[in-house]
Design a protein around this motif. Structure first.
Motif, PDB file in Angstrom:
ATOM      1  N   GLN A  52       0.699  -1.339  -0.023  1.00 40.74           N
ATOM      2  CA  GLN A  52       0.083  -0.031  -0.399  1.00 40.74           C
ATOM      3  C   GLN A  52       1.288   0.911   0.044  1.00 40.74           C
ATOM      4  N   TYR A  53       1.629   0.963   1.006  1.00 36.62           N
ATOM      5  CA  TYR A  53       2.765   2.239   1.234  1.00 36.62           C
ATOM      6  C   TYR A  53       3.795   2.721  -0.093  1.00 36.62           C
ATOM      7  N   ALA A  77      -6.604   2.580   1.997  1.00 32.93           N
ATOM      8  CA  ALA A  77      -5.395   2.422   2.432  1.00 32.93           C
ATOM      9  C   ALA A  77      -5.371   1.394   3.494  1.00 32.93           C
ATOM     10  N   ARG A  78      -6.301   1.783   4.318  1.00 30.67           N
ATOM     11  CA  ARG A  78      -6.682   0.607   5.671  1.00 30.67           C
ATOM     12  C   ARG A  78      -7.054  -0.252   4.853  1.00 30.67           C
ATOM     13  N   SER A 122     -11.865   3.723   2.393  1.00 29.18           N
ATOM     14  CA  SER A 122     -10.732   3.910   3.496  1.00 29.18           C
ATOM     15  C   SER A 122     -10.097   3.196   2.588  1.00 29.18           C
ATOM     16  N   LYS A 142      -6.873  -2.284   1.854  1.00 27.01           N
ATOM     17  CA  LYS A 142      -5.450  -2.379   1.227  1.00 27.01           C
ATOM     18  C   LYS A 142      -4.673  -3.881   2.621  1.00 27.01           C
ATOM     19  N   GLU A 183      -9.754   0.000  -7.646  1.00 28.56           N
ATOM     20  CA  GLU A 183      -9.354   0.833  -6.964  1.00 28.56           C
ATOM     21  C   GLU A 183      -9.425   2.354  -6.722  1.00 28.56           C
ATOM     22  N   ASN A 196       3.954   1.239  -3.320  1.00 27.95           N
ATOM     23  CA  ASN A 196       3.693   0.405  -4.272  1.00 27.95           C
ATOM     24  C   ASN A 196       4.082  -0.633  -4.577  1.00 27.95           C
ATOM     25  N   ARG A 204     -11.434   5.005  -4.521  1.00 31.52           N
ATOM     26  CA  ARG A 204     -10.855   6.047  -3.919  1.00 31.52           C
ATOM     27  C   ARG A 204     -11.813   7.302  -3.897  1.00 31.52           C
TER      28      ARG A 204
END
Lengths: 338, 359
Positions: free
Chosen positions: A131-132, A227-228, A225, A230, A216, A134, A220
């Protein structure tokens, strides 16, 4: 107007089936999996005569309880469009970790949470990378695979027997109903399936998982949510890996660093056969359960026949191919219709 | 500064650092001795043992350049090892050159067919590469086990053993095999338009098709080359142990090969690829493996170190870390003009990656 009226009676069962197929395209692969399972079971019964016995079917579930748990976690990941290659080695790691902690006298109420936390920690690492940073899920979970397998050998290079009564209780207790029986490990696996199915179908989190798999970007923009969610799906998969480690340790009565080699592929195959699309967005936890049963039935049939177990993977590979091609056709058709 | 910008700078720097650390830790690491006119020592061993991974990674580079991935290489290695050793074991004269030649040719052809099968699934049926090659990854080892009848076939055949354990002028045969293969692939890809066309298919399949590039054939051939090279790798691997162990031959090699390709600077997003980078990547992976053993860590535990390497490599390539790096260097320089868009090739590729992720 008249034209419509005259055409109305023509909406025969054929048309209705076509409408059903178009609207409910996502259920079709799972229905196909159920059909294959029924054919396999019926065929085995005809061939061997003693296949569909309560004892045999109970064993079918209990021998693959760990696979069922892994498949539930994997379904979450695959529906978001990701993949988790680490599950087999996470299972081996938590299994040997638990066995070694028990051997050194640590009480079971500490050991079990530590096993689950160990799996979840590797899952968190993968999720954060995906997620953070990539990183492609394939590569991130590859790091998880290496990490889990290596750590398993760091804990112990050889197998460790488990003599802890509460852990052995999980496998040795049999709740008997007529000729059917189930052990706590089987019950745990079924509970995990039930929780997974409810979470996927009925909670906000579950619907977000589907939304991410569908698109995705749209998810978004809808303010979900992303990010959370994934990160969480990988944590869930890691947690399931930890739980599977517990079940496998109870089942085999030992922790062994070589357990679960290649299991990630079996799990992915089960999930795909169960009707989950590898591109994400479609799939059911219950379908994955059907997929595991198809896998389990094939394994059992092959051992009934006394043939090489190597055939299991050839047949599962062929089934996987069949499902991929069928899914490809379904997706291509529904894309054309929209 | 131009040296720093060269795309092979960091891969080479990593390899050199690794070697230097080893030599400092133990000067014997780089020691090469001459015995009976042949060279022995750690560097020679690394060159020899790199052979299977080198061949597999080379094929993987081409497949990755077309935006694909080939997970089946380990299984193809198992099949090719099983086929060749079964032919040799069943023949009346295992030691004859003719038998060995037949065994190798048949095994390589089988591997080529398996590669073509992958290529067919990906290029003609349009199935995602990960899934298409997963089928063979699952089924391949089963097939290999059936060929050897579930047992580990062992043979004694001098010509076959020569492939991995023999020496040609000073250095091992296996080393010359991979050098020759690297040279052929580099010549075909870089001295003809094939390499450029492969990159164009990987960068944008649709645009390449509109420009008249026959992407189908190029993708198919990439998987065939990957299968073929995995087949040769399987033969060298089997020749090393003189046994066809269908469960363990090439186990996890697909993952090490992908790691080597990525270490060499080829992006998993497809497009630009570097054969020299892959060669360096493979040597780095093999050297790291030897280093870990050299420090007395059991080989089974080495995956932990590779996990760390994978994490470091992906973090270094990640756009977010690039952004942090830029922010940090901007703060160091204390430039007053904030909000200026970052420039330079690194920033451009990071921005491109972000776009691709968003798309």
């Amino acid at each position: 107007m008249t034209a419509v009226v005259t055409e109305a009676p023509k909406a025969s069962s054929m048309d209705r089936m076509r409408t059903f197929a178009a609207r409910r395209a996502s259920v079709l692969p799972t229905l196909a999996a159920i059909a294959i399972l029924i054919v396999l079971l019926a065929g085995a019964q005809v061939e061997f005569g003693n296949f569909l016995t309560p004892g045999n079917l109970s064993a079918l579930l209990l021998d693959h309880a760990y696979l069922l748990v892994l498949a539930v976690g994997m379904t979450f990941v695959i529906v978001t469009g990701g993949i988790d290659l680490s599950v087999g080695s996470v299972m081996a790691f938590t299994g040997i970790l638990g066995a070694s902690m028990l051997a050194s006298g640590i009480p079971v109420w500490i050991v079990v949470p530590v096993m689950l936390a160990g799996g979840a920690a590797i899952g968190t690492l993968i999720g954060v990378l995906v997620q953070y940073f990539n990183v492609q899920p394939f590569i991130a979970s590859l790091a998880g695979l290496f990490l889990g397998r290596g750590l398993a050998y760091v804990v112990s290079l050889s197998s460790i027997r488990v003599e802890n009564p509460p852990i052995l209780w999980l496998q040795q207790t049999r709740f008997v109903m007529g000729s059917w029986y189930i052990t706590p490990t089987g019950i745990i696996a079924l509970i995990v399936v039930a929780i997974g199915a409810v979470v996927m179908a009925l909670t906000r989190f579950g619907r977000t998982v589907y939304a991410i798999g569908g698109s995705e970007q749209s998810a978004r923009l809808m303010g979900l949510s992303v990010a959370r969610t994934k990160v969480l799906v990988y944590v869930i998969s890691g947690l399931c890996g930890g739980l599977a480690g517990l079940l496998l340790t109870a089942y085999s009565g030992a922790g062994y660093p070589r357990y679960g080699i290649g299991t990630e592929l079996d799990v992915i195959a089960c999930v795909v056969i169960g009707g989950t699309l590898l591109t994400g967005g479609r799939g059911y936890v219950l379908g994955s359960m059907v997929g595991v049963f198809v896998f389990a039935t094939i394994t059992t049939i092959i051992s009934f026949m006394g043939a090489e177990q190597a055939w299991t993977h050839i047949i599962v590979g062929a089934l996987l191919l069949l499902f991929i091609v069928v899914q490809r056709a379904i997706v291509a058709r529904s894309d054309r219709q929209t | 500064m131009t040296l720093l910008k060269h795309r092979l700078f960091w891969p080479v720097a990593a390899l050199v650092t690794l070697v230097v650390v080893n030599v400092i830790a133990n000067p014997n690491f780089a020691k090469v001795t001459m015995r009976d006119g042949d060279l022995y020592g750690n560097p020679v061993t690394i060159l020899r043992e790199s052979a299977p991974l080198m061949l597999v990674a080379l094929g993987m580079t081409l497949v990755i350049a077309t935006r694909g991935i080939d997970l089946s290489v380990g299984a193809v290695m198992a099949v090719s090892g099983a086929v060749s050793l079964t032919i040799i074991a069943d023949s009346p004269d295992p030691g004859s050159l003719g038998t060995v030649t037949v065994a190798i040719v048949v095994a390589v052809l089988v591997a080529l067919v398996l590669g073509a099968w992958n290529g067919f699934l990906v290029s003609v049926l349009g199935i995602q590469p990960i899934i298409a090659t997963l089928v063979l990854m699952l089924a391949g080892r089963g097939v290999a086990l059936l060929i050897t009848g579930g047992a580990i076939t062992t043979v004694t055949s001098a010509p076959y053993k020569f492939l991995s354990n023999g020496y040609l002028i000073l250095l091992p045969v296996a080393f010359f095999i991979w050098v020759a293969v690297v040279a052929i692939v580099a010549l075909v890809e870089r001295r003809t338009a094939l390499g450029m066309l492969t990159e164009s298919v990987g960068i944008n399949p649709e645009a390449s098709r509109l420009a008249g590039v026959r992407s189908r054939g190029i993708i198919l051939s990439a998987y065939m080359v990957s299968g073929l090279l995995a087949g040769v790798a399987g033969i060298i691997n089997a020749s090393n142990t003189m046994a066809a162990d269908s469960n363990n031959a090439g186990y996890l090699i697909e993952l090490y090969a992908i790691l080597a390709v990525v270490l060499g600077g080829t992006s998993l997003m497809g497009g630009k690829f570097s054969i020299a980078g892959t060669v360096i990547g493979v040597l780095t992976v093999t050297t790291l493996d030897k280093t870990i053993q050299f420090f007395g860590v059991p080989p089974a535990q080495s995956p932990v170190f590779f996990a760390v390497v994978v994490v470091i490599v992906v973090l270094v390539q990640s756009p977010r870390v690039h952004a942090w790096g830029r922010a940090a260097s901007a703060r160091m320089r204390r430039t007053p003009s904030g909000g200026e868009p970052p420039t330079g090739p690194g920033a451009a590729s990071a921005a491109k990656k972000r776009e691709e992720v968003a798309a």
